[in-house]
Design a protein around this motif. Structure first.
Motif, PDB file in Angstrom:
ATOM      1  N   VAL A  76       0.886  -1.145  -0.146  1.00 18.43           N
ATOM      2  CA  VAL A  76       0.035  -0.123  -0.066  1.00 18.43           C
ATOM      3  C   VAL A  76       1.030   1.226  -0.094  1.00 18.43           C
ATOM      4  CG1 VAL A  76      -1.813   1.285   1.162  1.00 18.43           C
ATOM      5  CG2 VAL A  76      -1.912  -1.133   1.166  1.00 18.43           C
ATOM      6  N   VAL A  77       1.728   1.344   0.965  1.00 24.24           N
ATOM      7  CA  VAL A  77       2.695   2.499   1.207  1.00 24.24           C
ATOM      8  C   VAL A  77       3.729   2.726   0.137  1.00 24.24           C
ATOM      9  CG1 VAL A  77       3.973   3.758   2.718  1.00 24.24           C
ATOM     10  CG2 VAL A  77       1.933   2.532   3.592  1.00 24.24           C
ATOM     11  N   ARG A  78       4.508   1.569   0.025  1.00 25.97           N
ATOM     12  CA  ARG A  78       5.636   2.036  -0.822  1.00 25.97           C
ATOM     13  C   ARG A  78       5.333   1.466  -2.189  1.00 25.97           C
ATOM     14  NH1 ARG A  78      10.287  -0.924   3.015  1.00 25.97           N
ATOM     15  NH2 ARG A  78      10.696   0.764   4.435  1.00 25.97           N
ATOM     16  N   GLU A  79       4.591   0.493  -2.441  1.00 27.09           N
ATOM     17  CA  GLU A  79       4.243  -0.042  -3.738  1.00 27.09           C
ATOM     18  C   GLU A  79       5.098  -0.875  -4.509  1.00 27.09           C
ATOM     19  OE1 GLU A  79       2.395   3.058  -6.092  1.00 27.09           O
ATOM     20  OE2 GLU A  79       0.416   3.177  -4.944  1.00 27.09           O
ATOM     21  N   ALA A  80       5.948  -1.501  -3.438  1.00 28.83           N
ATOM     22  CA  ALA A  80       7.337  -2.252  -3.782  1.00 28.83           C
ATOM     23  C   ALA A  80       7.019  -3.625  -4.423  1.00 28.83           C
ATOM     24  CB  ALA A  80       8.041  -2.521  -2.682  1.00 28.83           C
ATOM     25  N   TRP A  81       5.523  -3.943  -4.206  1.00 26.82           N
ATOM     26  CA  TRP A  81       5.362  -5.121  -4.741  1.00 26.82           C
ATOM     27  C   TRP A  81       3.880  -5.197  -4.926  1.00 26.82           C
ATOM     28  CZ3 TRP A  81       8.249  -6.872  -0.157  1.00 26.82           C
ATOM     29  CH2 TRP A  81       7.379  -7.238   0.878  1.00 26.82           C
ATOM     30  N   ALA A  82       3.388  -6.268  -5.505  1.00 25.73           N
ATOM     31  CA  ALA A  82       1.806  -6.378  -5.775  1.00 25.73           C
ATOM     32  C   ALA A  82       1.378  -7.856  -5.719  1.00 25.73           C
ATOM     33  CB  ALA A  82       1.342  -5.544  -6.845  1.00 25.73           C
ATOM     34  N   TYR A  83       0.040  -8.089  -5.234  1.00 24.38           N
ATOM     35  CA  TYR A  83      -0.362  -9.533  -5.439  1.00 24.38           C
ATOM     36  C   TYR A  83      -1.011  -9.522  -6.863  1.00 24.38           C
ATOM     37  CZ  TYR A  83      -0.577  -9.355  -0.271  1.00 24.38           C
ATOM     38  OH  TYR A  83      -0.132  -9.400   0.978  1.00 24.38           O
ATOM     39  N   SER A  84      -0.699 -10.802  -7.339  1.00 26.20           N
ATOM     40  CA  SER A  84      -1.520 -11.317  -8.589  1.00 26.20           C
ATOM     41  C   SER A  84      -3.007 -11.467  -8.150  1.00 26.20           C
ATOM     42  CB  SER A  84      -0.797 -12.407  -9.362  1.00 26.20           C
ATOM     43  OG  SER A  84      -1.133 -13.589  -8.756  1.00 26.20           O
ATOM     44  N   ASP A  85      -3.677 -11.848  -9.220  1.00 26.00           N
ATOM     45  CA  ASP A  85      -5.123 -12.183  -8.894  1.00 26.00           C
ATOM     46  C   ASP A  85      -5.524 -13.493  -8.377  1.00 26.00           C
ATOM     47  OD1 ASP A  85      -6.071  -9.885  -9.955  1.00 26.00           O
ATOM     48  OD2 ASP A  85      -6.260 -10.748 -12.164  1.00 26.00           O
ATOM     49  N   LEU A  86      -3.928 -14.161  -8.305  1.00 28.00           N
ATOM     50  CA  LEU A  86      -4.166 -15.691  -7.708  1.00 28.00           C
ATOM     51  C   LEU A  86      -4.220 -15.593  -6.223  1.00 28.00           C
ATOM     52  CD1 LEU A  86      -1.873 -17.310 -10.101  1.00 28.00           C
ATOM     53  CD2 LEU A  86      -4.141 -17.673 -10.256  1.00 28.00           C
ATOM     54  N   MET A  87      -3.658 -14.466  -5.601  1.00 24.21           N
ATOM     55  CA  MET A  87      -3.595 -14.231  -4.340  1.00 24.21           C
ATOM     56  C   MET A  87      -4.854 -14.106  -3.375  1.00 24.21           C
ATOM     57  SD  MET A  87      -1.300 -14.260  -1.485  1.00 24.21           S
ATOM     58  CE  MET A  87       0.139 -13.670  -1.950  1.00 24.21           C
ATOM     59  N   PRO A  88      -5.254 -15.298  -2.647  1.00 20.79           N
ATOM     60  CA  PRO A  88      -6.492 -15.014  -1.815  1.00 20.79           C
ATOM     61  C   PRO A  88      -6.011 -13.901  -0.678  1.00 20.79           C
ATOM     62  CG  PRO A  88      -5.599 -17.015  -1.664  1.00 20.79           C
ATOM     63  CD  PRO A  88      -4.518 -16.346  -2.230  1.00 20.79           C
ATOM     64  N   ILE A  89      -7.181 -12.908  -0.418  1.00 17.17           N
ATOM     65  CA  ILE A  89      -6.765 -11.766   0.459  1.00 17.17           C
ATOM     66  C   ILE A  89      -7.641 -12.099   1.632  1.00 17.17           C
ATOM     67  CG2 ILE A  89      -7.001  -9.536   0.682  1.00 17.17           C
ATOM     68  CD1 ILE A  89      -4.918 -10.177  -1.550  1.00 17.17           C
ATOM     69  N   VAL A  90      -7.024 -11.867   2.920  1.00 26.60           N
ATOM     70  CA  VAL A  90      -7.768 -11.885   4.033  1.00 26.60           C
ATOM     71  C   VAL A  90      -8.544 -10.651   4.464  1.00 26.60           C
ATOM     72  CG1 VAL A  90      -7.512 -12.226   6.642  1.00 26.60           C
ATOM     73  CG2 VAL A  90      -5.986 -13.559   5.066  1.00 26.60           C
TER      74      VAL A  90
END
Length: 124
Positions: A76-90
């Motif tokens: 969110v803050v650094r935007e250093a990486w991102a989840y793909s659509d495959l990542m389940p989110i809690v």
């Protein structure tokens, strides 16, 4: 890695670097969480059952807590990486399920393996 966008956007070198870098970071987080737990709750470890519960619990809570913070900071803050659509989110914490499960399953198995010889000799 397929749970992160780097899998689709990164070069082989970038993916390998991320794997080594993140694994090293996870090891440092685990060592730091364990050392902090031992410093605070380690009296009697590993023979005293109450110390074992406190150390294991605090280590895992610290690891999960840091993971949630780190995922938020880097996504969110650094935007250093991102989840793909495959990542389940809690839902409530908006963190990926994979990093959280990693911090529950791997330390849980490691503690179970490391503490197995002390189960018969432990105090209450």
């Amino acid at each position: 890695m397929p749970l992160y966008t780097l899998w689709n956007t990164g070069t082989v070198g970038e993916i390998l670097f991320a794997a080594v870098h993140c694994t090293g970071g996870d090891i440092l987080i685990a060592m730091s969480a364990l050392m902090l737990s031992l410093l605070i709750f380690g009296a009697g470890w590993p023979l005293k059952r109450s110390a074992v519960y406190r150390v294991v619990g605090f280590t895992m809570v610290t690891g999960v807590g840091y993971t949630v913070f780190s995922e938020w900071l880097n996504i969110v803050v650094r935007e250093a990486w991102a989840y793909s659509d495959l990542m389940p989110i809690v839902p409530v914490i908006d963190a990926g399920l994979s990093p959280l499960l990693q911090w529950i399953v791997i330390p849980g198995l490691a503690f179970a393996w490391a503490l197995h010889p002390f189960r018969q000799s432990g105090e209450s």
